[in-house]
Design a protein around this motif. Structure first.
Motif, short mmCIF file in Angstrom:
data_model
loop_
_atom_site.label_atom_id
_atom_site.label_comp_id
_atom_site.label_asym_id
_atom_site.label_seq_id
_atom_site.Cartn_x
_atom_site.Cartn_y
_atom_site.Cartn_z
N GLY A 145 31.57 -40.96 -105.51
CA GLY A 145 30.96 -39.84 -104.49
C GLY A 145 31.61 -38.74 -104.07
O GLY A 145 31.61 -38.26 -102.95
N ALA A 146 32.17 -38.11 -105.20
CA ALA A 146 33.06 -36.81 -104.98
C ALA A 146 32.20 -35.68 -104.29
O ALA A 146 32.73 -35.19 -103.43
N ARG A 147 31.10 -35.52 -104.85
CA ARG A 147 30.30 -34.62 -104.01
C ARG A 147 29.92 -34.78 -102.82
O ARG A 147 30.06 -33.79 -101.83
N GLU A 148 29.67 -36.03 -102.41
CA GLU A 148 29.22 -36.47 -101.14
C GLU A 148 30.54 -36.06 -100.12
O GLU A 148 30.61 -35.65 -98.94
N ARG A 149 31.80 -36.59 -100.82
CA ARG A 149 32.96 -36.51 -99.80
C ARG A 149 33.34 -35.03 -99.60
O ARG A 149 33.70 -34.54 -98.67
N ILE A 150 33.14 -34.23 -100.67
CA ILE A 150 33.54 -32.77 -100.54
C ILE A 150 32.73 -32.25 -99.35
O ILE A 150 33.04 -31.21 -98.69
N LEU A 151 31.18 -32.47 -99.57
CA LEU A 151 30.30 -31.93 -98.38
C LEU A 151 30.70 -32.39 -97.15
O LEU A 151 30.56 -31.56 -96.13
N ALA A 152 31.07 -33.50 -97.05
CA ALA A 152 31.47 -34.09 -95.91
C ALA A 152 32.78 -33.52 -95.04
O ALA A 152 32.75 -33.05 -94.12
N ALA A 153 33.53 -33.27 -96.01
CA ALA A 153 34.82 -32.74 -95.60
C ALA A 153 34.65 -31.18 -95.13
O ALA A 153 35.00 -30.62 -94.19
N ALA A 154 33.76 -30.52 -96.10
CA ALA A 154 33.50 -29.16 -95.75
C ALA A 154 32.86 -29.03 -94.54
O ALA A 154 33.03 -28.09 -93.51
N ALA A 155 31.95 -29.92 -94.00
CA ALA A 155 31.22 -29.68 -92.82
C ALA A 155 32.13 -30.07 -91.67
O ALA A 155 32.03 -29.39 -90.73
N ARG A 156 33.09 -31.00 -91.80
CA ARG A 156 33.88 -31.20 -90.85
C ARG A 156 34.93 -29.82 -90.55
O ARG A 156 35.15 -29.32 -89.59
N LEU A 157 35.46 -29.34 -91.59
CA LEU A 157 36.23 -28.17 -91.49
C LEU A 157 35.52 -26.86 -91.11
O LEU A 157 36.05 -26.01 -90.25
N PHE A 158 34.66 -26.80 -91.40
CA PHE A 158 33.73 -25.60 -91.04
C PHE A 158 33.21 -25.76 -89.58
O PHE A 158 33.36 -24.61 -89.10
#
Length: 204
Positions: free
Chosen positions: A14-27
């Protein structure tokens, strides 16, 4: 299974989902422009190579992030498609914060993104503009269903109130700030419906 093997397996799934979740938190925490791609990779966690396999540029990542938000229903625009609510209720839901339990009020993510990328030709700005235009189209349809005259003009007034309230709620960190704009929206709707009723009586 050893700890190293478990970590490797978790990173590969689930790398893509984890990347998007991480980006959402940081943004949300620090803004889009202040967040680097390397920081997103560390937060995900994925290698930088994996990050760039899924998102060739930061712009691609930001647009995907906004698309994920748009499809989640957790934005101002999302309430406008809630079929279990009446047209009037959907419109008035624009003045409630989608994430009322969040520790900080975030405002509209599309307005925030457009402000951070002011060039109208930027794909990020362009996507934010598309969502704002979609918002007014949805509201136009709803006020037309209510029978309000001049639905396009009324819709522009209502979305201006909603976007303004979301921005002020974020600046003031006041989740229920939308109550002020909601009162104005109710007045606009009542006035429009009264005009429609008057016109109907005159036409008899």
């Amino acid at each position: 299974m050893g700890a190293t093997e478990e970590t490797t397996r978790r990173r590969g799934r689930g790398a893509r989902e984890r990347i998007l979740a991480a980006a959402a938190r940081l943004f949300a925490q620090q803004g889009i422009t202040a967040t680097g791609m390397e920081q997103v990779a560390e937060e995900a966690p994925v290698s930088k190579r994996t990050l760039y396999v899924h998102f060739r540029t930061k712009s691609d990542l930001v647009v995907a992030h906004l698309q994920t938000l748009a499809s989640s229903g957790r934005t101002l625009e999302g309430v406008l498609t809630l079929e279990e609510l009446s047209p009037r209720e959907r419109i008035l839901r624009l003045f409630e914060q989608p994430d009322a339990e969040a520790p900080a009020v975030r405002g509209c993510p599309f307005i925030d993104a457009a402000a951070e990328f002011p060039d109208p030709q930027s794909p990020i700005h362009a996507y934010a503009r598309e969502q704002k235009l979609l918002m007014v189209r949805l509201v136009t349809t709803l006020v037309a269903e209510l029978g309000c005259p001049e639905p396009e003009a009324l819709a522009e007034q209502l979305v201006t109130l909603a976007d303004g309230a979301a921005s002020r709620a974020m600046v003031l960190n006041e989740p229920d700030y939308g109550r002020h704009a909601r009162a104005a929206a109710e007045t606009l709707l009542e006035h429009a419906l009264s005009r429609a009723e008057s016109a109907g009586r005159a036409g008899r």
